[in-house]
Write an enzyme that holds these catalytic residues in place. Sequence first.
Site, PDB file in Angstrom:
ATOM      1  N   CYS A   2      53.756  84.258 -33.371  1.00 57.21           N
ATOM      2  CA  CYS A   2      54.000  84.648 -31.990  1.00 57.21           C
ATOM      3  C   CYS A   2      54.714  85.999 -31.946  1.00 57.21           C
ATOM      4  CB  CYS A   2      54.855  83.600 -31.286  1.00 57.21           C
ATOM      5  SG  CYS A   2      54.285  81.909 -31.505  1.00 57.21           S
ATOM      6  N   ARG A  27      48.787  89.450 -33.593  1.00 61.02           N
ATOM      7  CA  ARG A  27      49.425  88.334 -34.282  1.00 61.02           C
ATOM      8  C   ARG A  27      48.757  87.003 -33.932  1.00 61.02           C
ATOM      9  NH1 ARG A  27      54.831  89.978 -35.918  1.00 61.02           N
ATOM     10  NH2 ARG A  27      55.585  87.842 -35.782  1.00 61.02           N
ATOM     11  N   TRP A  74      51.435  81.286 -29.888  1.00 64.64           N
ATOM     12  CA  TRP A  74      50.396  80.584 -30.637  1.00 64.64           C
ATOM     13  C   TRP A  74      50.845  79.135 -30.741  1.00 64.64           C
ATOM     14  CZ3 TRP A  74      49.837  78.356 -35.691  1.00 64.64           C
ATOM     15  CH2 TRP A  74      48.503  78.152 -36.077  1.00 64.64           C
ATOM     16  N   ASN A  98      59.978  82.128 -31.735  1.00 70.39           N
ATOM     17  CA  ASN A  98      58.970  82.017 -32.787  1.00 70.39           C
ATOM     18  C   ASN A  98      59.484  81.035 -33.823  1.00 70.39           C
ATOM     19  OD1 ASN A  98      57.630  84.057 -31.502  1.00 70.39           O
ATOM     20  ND2 ASN A  98      57.993  85.600 -33.069  1.00 70.39           N
ATOM     21  N   GLY A  99      58.595  80.201 -34.359  1.00 64.08           N
ATOM     22  CA  GLY A  99      59.007  79.267 -35.398  1.00 64.08           C
ATOM     23  C   GLY A  99      58.805  77.825 -34.980  1.00 64.08           C
ATOM     24  N   GLU A 477      36.290  84.299 -50.913  1.00 66.00           N
ATOM     25  CA  GLU A 477      36.711  85.191 -49.838  1.00 66.00           C
ATOM     26  C   GLU A 477      35.592  85.391 -48.815  1.00 66.00           C
ATOM     27  OE1 GLU A 477      38.996  88.000 -47.588  1.00 66.00           O
ATOM     28  OE2 GLU A 477      39.376  86.216 -48.793  1.00 66.00           O
ATOM     29  N   LYS A 481      35.977  84.393 -44.892  1.00 62.63           N
ATOM     30  CA  LYS A 481      35.777  85.343 -43.795  1.00 62.63           C
ATOM     31  C   LYS A 481      34.754  84.820 -42.792  1.00 62.63           C
ATOM     32  CE  LYS A 481      38.708  88.352 -44.594  1.00 62.63           C
ATOM     33  NZ  LYS A 481      39.494  87.192 -44.988  1.00 62.63           N
ATOM     34  N   GLU A 484      36.288  82.040 -40.743  1.00 64.69           N
ATOM     35  CA  GLU A 484      37.367  82.497 -39.870  1.00 64.69           C
ATOM     36  C   GLU A 484      36.856  83.085 -38.565  1.00 64.69           C
ATOM     37  OE1 GLU A 484      41.202  84.008 -42.356  1.00 64.69           O
ATOM     38  OE2 GLU A 484      39.370  85.177 -42.635  1.00 64.69           O
ATOM     39  N   HIS A 500      26.652  70.569 -60.212  1.00 68.28           N
ATOM     40  CA  HIS A 500      27.613  69.471 -60.172  1.00 68.28           C
ATOM     41  C   HIS A 500      27.902  69.024 -58.738  1.00 68.28           C
ATOM     42  CE1 HIS A 500      28.505  69.663 -64.497  1.00 68.28           C
ATOM     43  NE2 HIS A 500      28.345  70.969 -64.340  1.00 68.28           N
ATOM     44  N   LYS A 600      47.820  86.031 -37.185  1.00 65.37           N
ATOM     45  CA  LYS A 600      47.845  87.027 -38.249  1.00 65.37           C
ATOM     46  C   LYS A 600      48.892  86.696 -39.296  1.00 65.37           C
ATOM     47  CE  LYS A 600      46.704  90.832 -40.306  1.00 65.37           C
ATOM     48  NZ  LYS A 600      45.442  90.858 -41.066  1.00 65.37           N
TER      49      LYS A 600
END
Length: 605
Positions: A2, A27, A74, A98-99, A477, A481, A484, A500, A600
Amino acid sequence: MCGIIGIVGRGPVEGRLIESLKRLEYRGYDSAGIAGVVDGRLERRRAKGKIKALEEVLAAEPLNAQIGIGHTRWATHGAPSERNAHPHKAGRVTLVHNGIIENYAELREALQAKGRTFESETDTEVIAHLLDAELASRPPLDALKATLDQLTGAYALAVLIEGQDALLMGARRGSPLVVGYGDGEMFIGSDALAVGPFTNRITYLEEGDYVVVDHDGARIFDETGEAVERSIRQVAASAALVEKGNYRHFMEKEIHDQPEGCQHTISAYVDPIEARTTVSGDIDWVAMERIQIVACGTSYIAGLMGKYLIEQLADLPVDVEIASEFRYRQPALRKDALAIAMSQSGETADTLAALRFCQGKGMTTAAVVNATESTMAREVDVVWPIHCGPEIGVASTKAFTAQVSVLTAVAIAAARARGRIDEAEEQRLVRVLLEAPRLIAESIKLEDAVRSIAQEVAKARDVLYLGRGPMYPLALEGALKLKEISYIHAEGYAAGELKHGPIALVDEQTPIVILAPFDSYFEKSASNMQEVMARGGQVIFITDPEGERYAPAGARVVVTAPRCDPLIAPLVLSAPVQLLAYHVAVQKGADVDQPRNLAKSVTVE
């Protein structure tokens, strides 16, 4: 995560609060709000969704305050909604946070037993009620300290008190907070970018600090309540750092920024004239027995790249673990190991906790970070900055390649110090690394070809990424991406694992992205490609000119990146992998820079 801004101004602050919140959009957030003291009375304006919705509220009901706080939220406790949006209010208190307050449930129950009523589902409202209760018998600063002593968890706070027309309080534990110094004005923000439009003179509060600011300046106290002096620094946080320029999205811009970004990064760790590494830090690589890398998300994958590089070049064992799992399993650690924490923000809560766990075991610690004034950077023995500049898009791109660049230089330096390579080989490897920015730029030129592929991939429900050696982390990665930002289910696998289990997923509707530069793994990767095509899989083969020449016939698409030394292949092939995810997301109309449910900087566990 946040975003926070607080202003003690000499004129109206509404516009500046909104300006700062817009700079904090990167963020990640799902609601926004501001509050201020107007004629001794606290007023607030809140809205679910983007800042534009808050601006519409303010157009109807302006906030004519000269002191105020703002927040982009957020959601953690409570769904995204106006009533759960910050600022939160209780009696004389209005604050943003925030937190996560871990003991909020028991505190809320105790407050309700005393007759307090709550209007939201958030843990933040508990803080407001606690502080309001303490104000009944204490002055504001003492009440804040008494409140903080009751909280368990992480917080960064900005607090207004009704009746206090020029008093703003703040506190931090586990989440960052800065104080900005202006001309007769003062600021509090979640980072330098928040206060950057108004001042470049900043104090970074330390863990456990709390502060009170007014027109005359700031008074800072440590967690024991003792007054302390914290240095004021000049930082660069100009408006130009958060502009998209001619690009449609920040992510697109940041992909294109990578040649220059990697150039900045690499130049900090090598001497291009002498062709040798200049990695800082008093680390005895010869005596070093092991390296422990801890990280989350994309930084974790960059750490996996580092494992391949360091073990291959320096013959030094490297363990890489997801930070959120690491300390809870009580790992066996020794003092003769180096712990490397990797985090773009330097504030990632799980990574910071893992780092402190390693410090508790007496280990030497290093941090690979973008934010050199972050908590992580300040707490380690050695800081290896990635020097890529602010990364605004939530899905990391240039920070990833910068982190891999740093670890490549570290691997070369460790190998030379341990006698695994001689001076001539060090010079060769450094010259190869110096080629990376140019070759990344060449790789970005594949964008038109990748855009056409994206039109088909965007129709898929599932996508598989396969790679061997260092291409395996890049497969992880690529899948991350795509998940996301496009919301398509994707998985990355070591190509040798295909038989497998994952091969059961292969059919005509599933694109298979195979990452296979022409290296010592190529023959095996080509065999995996044959297995996929034999089962109707639609192969997207990302390789180089030699790989294209020897590739089995039948790939649906071959993307040919520039030929490069295997040392830098992960850097060079990153761009087409990132561009594929980006253009698929654009095709699907997704919010590329602010994908749903993501933030973020994850500053809570």
